[in-house]
Motif scaffolding. Structure first.
Motif, PDB file in Angstrom:
ATOM      1  N   PHE A 463       0.858  -1.176   0.000  1.00 22.63           N
ATOM      2  CA  PHE A 463       0.000   0.000   0.000  1.00 22.63           C
ATOM      3  C   PHE A 463       0.898   1.231   0.000  1.00 22.63           C
ATOM      4  O   PHE A 463       1.997   1.197   0.532  1.00 22.63           O
ATOM      5  CB  PHE A 463      -0.900   0.030   1.235  1.00 22.63           C
ATOM      6  N   LEU A 510      -8.477  -3.498   7.352  1.00 22.36           N
ATOM      7  CA  LEU A 510      -8.774  -3.936   5.996  1.00 22.36           C
ATOM      8  C   LEU A 510      -9.474  -5.282   5.969  1.00 22.36           C
ATOM      9  O   LEU A 510     -10.071  -5.647   4.974  1.00 22.36           O
ATOM     10  CB  LEU A 510      -7.473  -4.024   5.187  1.00 22.36           C
ATOM     11  N   LYS A 561      -3.027   6.979 -10.030  1.00 25.75           N
ATOM     12  CA  LYS A 561      -4.051   6.608 -11.003  1.00 25.75           C
ATOM     13  C   LYS A 561      -5.396   6.637 -10.301  1.00 25.75           C
ATOM     14  O   LYS A 561      -5.504   6.173  -9.171  1.00 25.75           O
ATOM     15  CB  LYS A 561      -3.812   5.180 -11.515  1.00 25.75           C
ATOM     16  N   LEU A 563      -9.198   5.684  -9.226  1.00 25.40           N
ATOM     17  CA  LEU A 563      -9.913   4.430  -9.018  1.00 25.40           C
ATOM     18  C   LEU A 563     -11.325   4.570  -9.559  1.00 25.40           C
ATOM     19  O   LEU A 563     -11.852   5.673  -9.648  1.00 25.40           O
ATOM     20  CB  LEU A 563     -10.006   4.125  -7.527  1.00 25.40           C
ATOM     21  N   SER A 564     -11.932   3.454  -9.876  1.00 25.22           N
ATOM     22  CA  SER A 564     -13.322   3.512 -10.309  1.00 25.22           C
ATOM     23  C   SER A 564     -14.184   3.896  -9.112  1.00 25.22           C
ATOM     24  O   SER A 564     -13.789   3.725  -7.964  1.00 25.22           O
ATOM     25  CB  SER A 564     -13.758   2.156 -10.844  1.00 25.22           C
ATOM     26  N   SER A 565     -15.378   4.408  -9.408  1.00 23.58           N
ATOM     27  CA  SER A 565     -16.204   4.942  -8.318  1.00 23.58           C
ATOM     28  C   SER A 565     -16.584   3.860  -7.315  1.00 23.58           C
ATOM     29  O   SER A 565     -16.770   4.141  -6.141  1.00 23.58           O
ATOM     30  CB  SER A 565     -17.447   5.602  -8.890  1.00 23.58           C
ATOM     31  N   VAL A 566     -16.670   2.630  -7.782  1.00 25.36           N
ATOM     32  CA  VAL A 566     -17.027   1.540  -6.868  1.00 25.36           C
ATOM     33  C   VAL A 566     -15.984   1.428  -5.760  1.00 25.36           C
ATOM     34  O   VAL A 566     -16.306   1.265  -4.588  1.00 25.36           O
ATOM     35  CB  VAL A 566     -17.084   0.194  -7.626  1.00 25.36           C
ATOM     36  N   LEU A 567     -14.722   1.529  -6.162  1.00 35.21           N
ATOM     37  CA  LEU A 567     -13.651   1.371  -5.177  1.00 35.21           C
ATOM     38  C   LEU A 567     -13.427   2.653  -4.397  1.00 35.21           C
ATOM     39  O   LEU A 567     -13.042   2.620  -3.232  1.00 35.21           O
ATOM     40  CB  LEU A 567     -12.364   0.932  -5.872  1.00 35.21           C
ATOM     41  N   ILE A 570     -15.437   2.923  -1.244  1.00 36.91           N
ATOM     42  CA  ILE A 570     -15.021   2.189  -0.038  1.00 36.91           C
ATOM     43  C   ILE A 570     -14.551   3.210   0.993  1.00 36.91           C
ATOM     44  O   ILE A 570     -14.747   3.047   2.185  1.00 36.91           O
ATOM     45  CB  ILE A 570     -13.870   1.204  -0.351  1.00 36.91           C
ATOM     46  N   TYR A 573      -9.372   4.483   0.190  1.00 38.12           N
ATOM     47  CA  TYR A 573      -8.344   4.552  -0.844  1.00 38.12           C
ATOM     48  C   TYR A 573      -8.529   5.824  -1.657  1.00 38.12           C
ATOM     49  O   TYR A 573      -9.638   6.170  -2.032  1.00 38.12           O
ATOM     50  CB  TYR A 573      -8.445   3.357  -1.800  1.00 38.12           C
ATOM     51  N   ALA A 576      -4.748   4.509  -6.940  1.00 41.26           N
ATOM     52  CA  ALA A 576      -3.899   3.335  -7.029  1.00 41.26           C
ATOM     53  C   ALA A 576      -2.643   3.753  -7.773  1.00 41.26           C
ATOM     54  O   ALA A 576      -2.598   4.826  -8.375  1.00 41.26           O
ATOM     55  CB  ALA A 576      -4.609   2.211  -7.760  1.00 41.26           C
ATOM     56  N   THR A 577      -1.645   2.926  -7.723  1.00 44.15           N
ATOM     57  CA  THR A 577      -0.416   3.256  -8.429  1.00 44.15           C
ATOM     58  C   THR A 577       0.294   1.968  -8.837  1.00 44.15           C
ATOM     59  O   THR A 577       0.010   0.899  -8.310  1.00 44.15           O
ATOM     60  CB  THR A 577       0.510   4.121  -7.554  1.00 44.15           C
ATOM     61  N   LEU A 584       0.790  -3.549  -8.410  1.00 42.16           N
ATOM     62  CA  LEU A 584      -0.137  -2.462  -8.143  1.00 42.16           C
ATOM     63  C   LEU A 584      -0.189  -2.230  -6.638  1.00 42.16           C
ATOM     64  O   LEU A 584      -0.042  -3.163  -5.857  1.00 42.16           O
ATOM     65  CB  LEU A 584      -1.533  -2.833  -8.636  1.00 42.16           C
ATOM     66  N   LEU A 586      -2.529   0.098  -3.678  1.00 42.09           N
ATOM     67  CA  LEU A 586      -3.597   1.057  -3.395  1.00 42.09           C
ATOM     68  C   LEU A 586      -3.013   2.191  -2.565  1.00 42.09           C
ATOM     69  O   LEU A 586      -2.144   1.972  -1.717  1.00 42.09           O
ATOM     70  CB  LEU A 586      -4.720   0.368  -2.629  1.00 42.09           C
TER      71      LEU A 586
ATOM     72  N   GLN B  52      -4.772  -7.611  -8.618  1.00 43.01           N
ATOM     73  CA  GLN B  52      -4.424  -7.257  -7.231  1.00 43.01           C
ATOM     74  C   GLN B  52      -5.710  -7.078  -6.435  1.00 43.01           C
ATOM     75  O   GLN B  52      -6.545  -6.254  -6.783  1.00 43.01           O
ATOM     76  CB  GLN B  52      -3.650  -5.938  -7.249  1.00 43.01           C
ATOM     77  N   LEU B  56     -11.803  -4.887   1.473  1.00 40.30           N
ATOM     78  CA  LEU B  56     -13.024  -4.139   1.771  1.00 40.30           C
ATOM     79  C   LEU B  56     -13.869  -3.827   0.537  1.00 40.30           C
ATOM     80  O   LEU B  56     -14.889  -3.162   0.647  1.00 40.30           O
ATOM     81  CB  LEU B  56     -12.731  -2.829   2.514  1.00 40.30           C
TER      82      LEU B  56
END
Lengths: 773, 169
Positions: A463, A510, A561, A563-567, A570, A573, A576-577, A584, A586, B52, B56
């Protein structure tokens, strides 16, 4: 929308932006023919093109404006305030229509059609030289009879300055304003930035931001590919030259693309003359705007992001900071207040300051309010210094409007300012002196796309933790885990230099299942790990806590980078990178983790970043560097410490029996009463640590085995006599001897001037350990 | 554009257009079932790629995958269908991933394996049976009767993580 119309919209917007700048300048220099010609040109261009494209409403308005401007340009009229106000109204109306065209592809058959007519009539009216001032006030009333809201609170004017503005509504309050000679706003703008650049357009090209973003992405990708290629070819000599070249080209390309995204802050600053003009008229303030460093450049997306916070801050300054002219005069200040916008680059950050010379914020009122709203405890309030108390205005609970307006400080939506700035990785600081003014400082990273981050490991995954929030790292060896982490009814805590730090275990956060399993496994919540633990001490939005992770990797400059709205939903986060290894990771959001982990904002310690001066002041009080020299611990007054050097043992030389260091011709005597150097003597590859201190006008080094800590020393008193004891201090509950720098003997050199502290040390110093940053 | 028009034409065909049209479908396998996706929606197939995992995240999220400079969210078809997860084995599981394009952007679809591209005739298409269980009836867009068995069509728009995220809650 066809290409032609789109082109027209962009050009007209630019023209109007320029016109707005020029108009506010015109107030200052009403006879500047160049300015007038420029304004005329903008309106004329719009008129010409609209006729061609068939936007009748625009054409009519522009035509009316052109007539008036023609007279001004030819010197038949001179620009006074009513005329400028009228032209600004025209500007807003034109903007409104352009906006409609952009959204609906037609100019909108105005339900406010008669407003158009009224505006045209007003502009005609203004063409009568003597009548202008008188008729305007009459006219103002006629217009305001229309179905429009009248003088609204400042919000209305704020919007009038932005692009989302509805077509302007003539404001009767501003119309019968004093003549131009007494204009309440005077603008001070440096000549070269204030003047529009005409010829530059030939060598520039408009590029879609989406395309730039895509380029940035691809460059990021190229950087990663390069990293992998470099790794793969490092052993093959045939490829060394090629890969080195690839490396260089990639770096250059990345820099160029980043540069392409940079824009001068003047793009945002240029909105403010108008906002301040309108606001100060509405609030009856006299305000002079000073802008500095407009050429400072910032990434386009960041510039967008700070627009709102800045507007907020400026509005606050005018509304709550700068006093009424009579109040100012009574206080012996210039009736005209000064608002200063300043931008400059500092390392990898751009600092933007909004400062005023107004009333400042009353710290006492802030404290009272904070107590009333129970944002802090009374005990805590008593401990906090002025500067720390000021930071309280950023707390969300603190920013209800009436609370602050009454405080005569500011803070309406200050938490919003802070949230917006922190969202882009920036920081906000405030500085205020009662009666002298307030400075709000926004610290913005140069680019959004690339962020320094620490890579941490948990649950077998990597992470990224943005370095901005990280204040220090603590390592706990496996055998210490059980004792170092203390539990208060299920809440883990760590004693960091005597203060309790709430902890959040990243793996449990997590993986809720894991938490349940572990809680079931031992009722006492004893941590069970047999491996190393690391605590990343984080400071997010003033909340301080420790994030416990399983491992640390090297810090990396990461390319963020989305993230999509779904992630994203949460919540913990922020992106991501792709790491250098190709994995990858988060990106963790320290603020959101604090919220999720239940680290309270107000009640937890409000730890504020101390300014450099403050650090020095505090250090001067009684801060010590705790060191271990041989078997003993000793304290060195932090104020005297210049830096800490780690040097190979082989560099130590001797004059007689005395060890010295040779720094490019300058000799530094080393005090080694504890025999640290002597004990390493057998090992030529060993390193020793030298604390370089200032003593009088010379510098001396003290050899130590370890630098342990920085802490405030407590005073000790001799039992019975109650005399303060000298030479010792209470540090971390231990009586510790203070190193007496004066007792270190001078070197047997003729002149001591060699050690004059002003002499230049070109040696790159290691930074001091951070003092609770 | 062409992608969407193809989707539309399948819809139209479902309603019984006259002349049979030949369509190209990429076949994928998850569990015992053969699924099909119109190739016009597929940007790329990442074979044996690593996804990856995201702690959550909603269950249907298979993880993240790196695709041409972007980080894509992947959807696990197994999870969606409620099949025992192959990806339960840990973070390092490898899959075949289809990169799909939808209205909301690109995303990845984790499948067990990617098969060949099949050419099917619209004449063989049948809509979803009415007995199909709720969620499946949304994800599936009917089936093609092939000699070797059924090819169950997936609706790429319905697989978009944004849409799944909105309906999952």
């Amino acid at each position: 929308m066809d290409e032609l119309t789109r082109e027209f919209l962009i050009e007209s917007q630019e023209g109007l932006d320029r016109m707005e700048r020029c108009l506010t300048d015109l107030e200052e220099r009403p006879h500047d023919t160049e300015l007038l010609a420029d304004i005329f040109r903008s309106v004329h261009t719009i008129k010409g093109t609209t006729g061609f494209l068939g936007f009748k409403r625009l054409e009519k308005l522009a035509h009316a404006g052109e007539n008036l401007l023609g007279l001004l340009r030819d010197g038949k009229l001179s620009a006074n305030q009513p005329i400028i106000t009228g032209l600004l109204q025209l500007l807003d109306a034109l903007r409104g229509i352009l906006r409609t065209i952009e959204l609906e592809n037609h100019e909108g058959e105005a339900e406010d059609g008669h407003v158009d007519a009224a505006l045209i009539a007003l502009l005609k009216e203004l063409q009568q030289p003597e009548a202008a001032a008188i008729t305007l006030s009459a006219k103002g009333k006629v217009i305001s009879a229309g179905p429009t809201e009248l003088a609204e609170p400042p919000a209305h004017l704020i919007h009038a300055g932005s692009k989302t503005a509805p077509p302007a509504i003539p404001d009767p309050e501003t119309a019968p304003a004093p003549p131009a000679s007494e204009a309440p706003v005077a603008l001070e703008q440096s000549q070269e930035t204030g003047k529009p650049k005409g010829a530059a357009s030939d060598s520039t090209l408009r590029v879609d931001v989406v395309l730039l973003n895509r380029m940035m992405n691809l460059v990021g990708e190229l950087v990663l590919t390069r990293n992998q290629i470099l790794q793969a070819t490092s052993l093959d000599p045939n490829f060394t030259m090629l890969s080195r070249r690839l490396d260089m080209v990639t770096a250059d390309l990345r820099e160029s693309v980043m540069k392409a995204r940079m824009q001068p802050v003047s793009n945002v600053f240029s909105k403010f003359p108008r906002i301040i003009r309108d606001l100060s008229q509405l609030l009856n303030r006299k305000v002079r705007l000073v802008m500095e460093g407009q050429e400072t450049e910032l990434d386009k997306s960041l510039l967008e992001a700070i627009k709102d916070p800045l507007t907020h801050a400026v509005r606050n300054s005018l509304d709550h900071g700068i006093e009424m002219p009579d109040v100012r005069a009574a206080a012996g200040k210039d009736p005209e207040g000064t608002l200063k916008l300043r931008a400059y680059q500092e390392g990898s950050h751009v600092i933007i300051e909004v400062s005023d010379d107004g009333a400042g914020i009353s710290v006492d009122r802030v404290r009272k309010k904070a107590l009333e709203r129970s944002l802090i405890t009374a005990q805590r309030a008593a401990q906090l210094g002025e500067r720390e108390l000021l930071q309280l205005i950023f707390l969300p609970g603190f920013s209800t409007a009436e609370a602050i307006t009454n405080v005569s400080g500011r803070g309406v939506g200050m938490d919003v300012v802070r949230t917006n700035v922190e969202k882009i990785g920036g920081k906000v600081e405030i500085d205020s002196r009662a009666g002298q003014g307030t400075t709000l400082r926004l610290r913005i990273p140069l680019t959004l796309a690339i962020v320094p981050a620490l890579i941490v490991r948990s649950l077998g995954q990597s992470f990224a933790l943005p370095q901005g929030a990280l204040s220090e790292l603590v390592h706990i060896a496996p055998e210490q885990v059980a004792t170092a982490i203390e539990w208060l009814e299920g809440t883990p805590l760590y004693r960091l230099r005597g203060q309790l730090l709430p902890l959040i275990f990243l793996d449990r956060l997590l993986s809720p299942n894991l938490q349940a399993a572990r809680q079931a496994e031992s009722r006492s919540d004893e941590p069970m790990s047999e491996h190393d633990q690391f605590i990343a001490v984080l400071d997010a939005d003033g909340r301080r806590y420790g994030l416990v992770v399983d491992g640390l990797a090297d810090p990396e400059e990461i390319v963020v980078k989305p993230l999509s709205s779904v992630l994203k939903s949460i919540g913990i986060y922020s992106g991501a990178t792709v790491l250098g290894s190709g994995d990858l990771a988060l990106i963790l959001d320290p603020g959101a983790i604090a919220t999720r982990g239940g680290v309270a904002m107000g009640k937890a310690e409000v730890k504020m970043e101390l300014s450099r001066e403050d650090e020095e002041v505090e250090a001067a009080a009684s801060k010590f560097l705790l060191v271990e020299a041989g078997p003993r611990r000793a304290a060195i007054p932090l104020d005297d410490v210049i830096r800490i050097e780690r040097i190979p043992f082989s560099r130590v030389e001797y004059i007689g029996y005395r060890p010295v260091l040779n720094f490019q011709g300058q000799l530094l005597p080393i005090e080694d009463s504890a025999g640290v150097i002597a004990s390493t003597a057998g090992n030529p590859t060993a390193e020793i640590i030298v604390v370089v201190c200032r003593e009088g006008n010379r510098q001396v080094g003290i050899a130590v085995s370890h630098v342990l800590d920085v802490g405030a020393g407590g005073e000790l008193f001799e039992a019975g006599s109650q005399q303060p004891a000298s030479g010792v201090t209470l540090l971390n509950d231990h009586v510790t001897g203070i190193v007496d720098l004066r007792s270190i003997q001078p070197l047997p050199i003729a002149s001591q001037s060699d050690f004059d502290q002003n002499s230049e040390w070109s040696y790159e110093a290691e930074p001091l350990p951070e003092v609770r940053s | 554009m062409s992608a969407r028009s193809t989707a539309k034409s399948t819809l139209a065909l479902r309603k019984g257009a006259a002349a049979p049209v030949m369509l190209e479908m990429c076949s994928v396998r998850v569990g015992p079932t053969l699924f099909g996706l119109p190739i016009t929606h597929i940007l790329e197939i990442l074979g044996n790629a690593r996804s990856q995992s995201v702690p959550l995240a909603p269950e249907f999220v298979g993880g993240l995958v790196h695709y041409r400079g972007e980080v894509l969210t992947t959807v696990s078809l197994r999870q969606l269908l409620g099949l025992p997860g192959k990806e339960m084995q840990g973070a390092d599981t490898r899959h075949d991933i289809l990169v799909l394009e939808s209205a909301g952007g690109c995303f990845g679809l984790l499948v067990d394996s990617v098969g060949e591209v099949l050419t099917v005739s619209s004449a063989d298409h049948e809509p979803n049976p009415s007995t199909l269980e709720g969620r499946r009836s949304v994800l599936f867009a009917g089936a093609y009767k092939l000699p070797q068995g059924l090819l169950v069509m997936l609706d790429p728009e319905q697989l978009d993580p944004m849409r799944l995220g909105a309906t999952a809650a």
